[in-house]
Structure formats: C-alpha cells, structure tokens
Design a protein around this motif. Structure first.
Motif, PDB file in Angstrom:
ATOM      1  N   LYS A 159    -136.477  42.506  26.200  1.00  0.00           N
ATOM      2  CA  LYS A 159    -136.114  42.230  26.188  1.00  0.00           C
ATOM      3  C   LYS A 159    -137.524  41.507  24.895  1.00  0.00           C
ATOM      4  O   LYS A 159    -136.842  40.725  23.447  1.00  0.00           O
ATOM      5  N   TYR A 172    -139.311  51.560  26.810  1.00  0.00           N
ATOM      6  CA  TYR A 172    -138.549  51.225  28.081  1.00  0.00           C
ATOM      7  C   TYR A 172    -137.085  50.850  28.430  1.00  0.00           C
ATOM      8  O   TYR A 172    -138.000  49.355  27.804  1.00  0.00           O
ATOM      9  N   GLU A 173    -136.707  50.488  29.130  1.00  0.00           N
ATOM     10  CA  GLU A 173    -135.460  49.613  28.932  1.00  0.00           C
ATOM     11  C   GLU A 173    -135.758  47.821  29.492  1.00  0.00           C
ATOM     12  O   GLU A 173    -135.906  47.110  28.969  1.00  0.00           O
ATOM     13  N   GLU A 174    -136.962  47.991  30.261  1.00  0.00           N
ATOM     14  CA  GLU A 174    -137.605  46.612  30.439  1.00  0.00           C
ATOM     15  C   GLU A 174    -138.511  45.888  29.101  1.00  0.00           C
ATOM     16  O   GLU A 174    -138.745  44.634  29.207  1.00  0.00           O
ATOM     17  N   ASP A 175    -138.457  46.793  28.797  1.00  0.00           N
ATOM     18  CA  ASP A 175    -139.673  45.924  27.266  1.00  0.00           C
ATOM     19  C   ASP A 175    -138.413  45.429  26.108  1.00  0.00           C
ATOM     20  O   ASP A 175    -139.104  45.175  24.637  1.00  0.00           O
ATOM     21  N   ASN A 187    -134.781  55.346  31.510  1.00  0.00           N
ATOM     22  CA  ASN A 187    -135.053  54.606  31.597  1.00  0.00           C
ATOM     23  C   ASN A 187    -136.001  54.142  29.904  1.00  0.00           C
ATOM     24  O   ASN A 187    -136.690  53.004  29.937  1.00  0.00           O
ATOM     25  N   ASP A 213    -145.793  49.049  39.082  1.00  0.00           N
ATOM     26  CA  ASP A 213    -144.789  47.511  37.619  1.00  0.00           C
ATOM     27  C   ASP A 213    -146.063  46.829  37.592  1.00  0.00           C
ATOM     28  O   ASP A 213    -146.069  46.944  36.654  1.00  0.00           O
TER      29      ASP A 213
END
Length: 274
Positions: free
Chosen positions: A244, A239-242, A265, A18
């Motif tokens: 924001k 990706y989902e974490e991006d 994802n 990560d």
C-alpha cells in the motif's frame, strides 16, 4: 559492504514482532528475517549510528520484553558458499539460471550467473518473481534500467529477450564488477554504473527496481521522472504489508498500479507511467 545483524528476542512474540518490524521499517534497515524467538534485522555498517534505536517505542514498552544483540557480518566468499548449495533455477519452464559449473540446459533461455559478493541468483523470491514477470513482458527494442542490479541477472534476461539497450546501476563496487563479469559470461552488453539514483540520467521504457522498501520510497521520484510515458516499472524487495505504501508513493509520481504477485510474503509489482 559490511552489514550489522540485530538479533531481537521478543516476548510475547506476537504482536510484538509485527510492531517492532513496523517501527524498524522506518529506519535504514535493508532486510528482515523472522526466527523462532523474534526478528533478525540487517543494516549497512555505515548506517548503524549510536542513537539508531532511540525512537523505537516497543523497546521502552512495559507490555513487551525486547532485547537484542549485534553481530558484524563480514563479507564472505559467495562463490565458495554458492557452490556448496546452489542448484539451477527453472522459471516458467522457459528460463534456467545456473552456475558456470552446471551443464547447459535445453531451456529457451539459459543464463549463467556466478555471484561475487552480490545478491541476485534467482533463488530469492523477489528475483524469481521479476524474472517470471519479465518472461511475460515485451522487451523488444526497449531501453532498460536494472536499478540495484546485484549480479545483473534481471537486465541480462531483458537483454536476451530483445532489449535495445540495458543500463545497470548499483551502489556496491562488488555488484558492478560482478555484473560486468556476468555480462561477459552471457555474451551481453551494457553500461554498468557505480552509484545510486543520482546516476540515472537517461529515459527508459522499462525499469527494474528490486531493492528494498525504504530506498524505493525515497528514490521513486527519480525513477518516475526517467520513465517515458507509457513505460513500465517493476518494483520488488518489500513485504506484502508494504504494498500500500509503494502504491501511494507511486500514485503521487504518476505511476499507475497494474498488478502484483506474492511469493513467501515478498511482492513484485508492476506499474506504468500515465
């Protein structure tokens, strides 16, 4: 295009993977893939500079052991590879994306796509999701831009669903040629342009941008400035974490977040211009 694959072996795997992914995300890598011992990262050969990884801190960390090897990924004959593995894609029971060698279906929308050296068959989660969202979107009489068009499948779907006009833009000559061929296969018309965001000249009611996080962030000001007030834009390829980061940049450019969905994802997100 020719790509370079970086194969990173990481120990301990987590949170090492990560951390490495977050750091590499600041560089011009276009896609990433997890594997059992680490991370695969892909970059255009032209962006693969000698000092590319100089500021990647985890490579110098005493807490993690990270090694890598590089491989040049030559262009392959996707037609041949696709025929070995491709099966028709069914989206929401209403739309089928198939190859020319598959029989015609009874779907309301029957799209024929054959890749040349380009991305976008409906198999990837991002293409599938935007296709799914487009089935909900009112495309009637809309001026549409398929940005980073690949095979042209998204613009073709918008065309079939009643778009007034569709422009297609991609930086890869293979994609431009392939899109032109797929337009003919599906009896669609459109303006296919070689280049990047600098080639956007018109205003659009609907923009489809399925590319990657770094390009979306860098070019969002251009997308937003060519979207009419009340227009809709779909972003995918990240990706989902991006999400924001995409939302924050969109807000700076007058784009309001409507909704998103996630598959494997990967995110597809809908925004509208205030």
């Amino acid at each position: 295009m020719i790509y370079i694959e970086y194969k990173f072996t990481i120990h301990p795997l987590q949170p090492g993977r990560d951390i490495l992914l977050a750091e590499l995300g600041e560089l011009p890598f276009e896609s990433f893939e997890d594997y059992s011992n680490g991370l695969l990262a892909y970059i255009d050969e032209s962006e693969d500079k000698a000092d590319l990884l100089e500021d990647i801190h985890i490579l110098k960390s005493e807490e993690f052991k990270v090694s890598y090897e590089k491989t040049k990924i030559e262009q392959v004959n996707w037609n041949e590879e696709w025929e070995k593995n491709f099966h028709p894609i069914h989206i929401d029971t209403r739309c089928t994306i198939r190859a020319p060698f598959h029989p015609k279906t009874d779907s309301e929308i029957d799209i024929i796509i054959e890749p040349k050296m380009s991305f976008g068959t409906g198999h990837h989660a991002t293409t599938y999701q935007i296709s799914e969202l487009l089935l909900e979107e009112n495309c009637e009489e809309k001026r549409v831009l398929d940005m980073g068009c690949g095979t042209g499948v998204l613009g073709i779907l918008a065309d079939i669903r009643g778009a007034k006009s569709v422009d297609y833009i991609d930086i890869d000559p293979w994609c431009v040629e392939n899109t032109e061929e797929n337009l003919e296969r599906n009896s669609c018309k459109g303006n296919v342009i070689l280049g990047g965001a600098e080639k956007i000249e018109k205003e659009y009611d609907l923009i489809l941008a399925n590319i990657n996080r770094n390009i979306l962030l860098a070019d969002m000001v251009s997308y937003a400035s060519h979207l009419v007030s009340g227009g809709v834009i779909y972003f995918s390829g990240f990706y989902e974490e991006d999400l924001k980061l995409i939302q924050e940049e969109a807000l700076k450019n007058g784009l309001a977040f409507i909704k998103n969905q996630v598959k494997e994802n990967w995110v597809a997100a809908k925004f509208t211009k205030n």
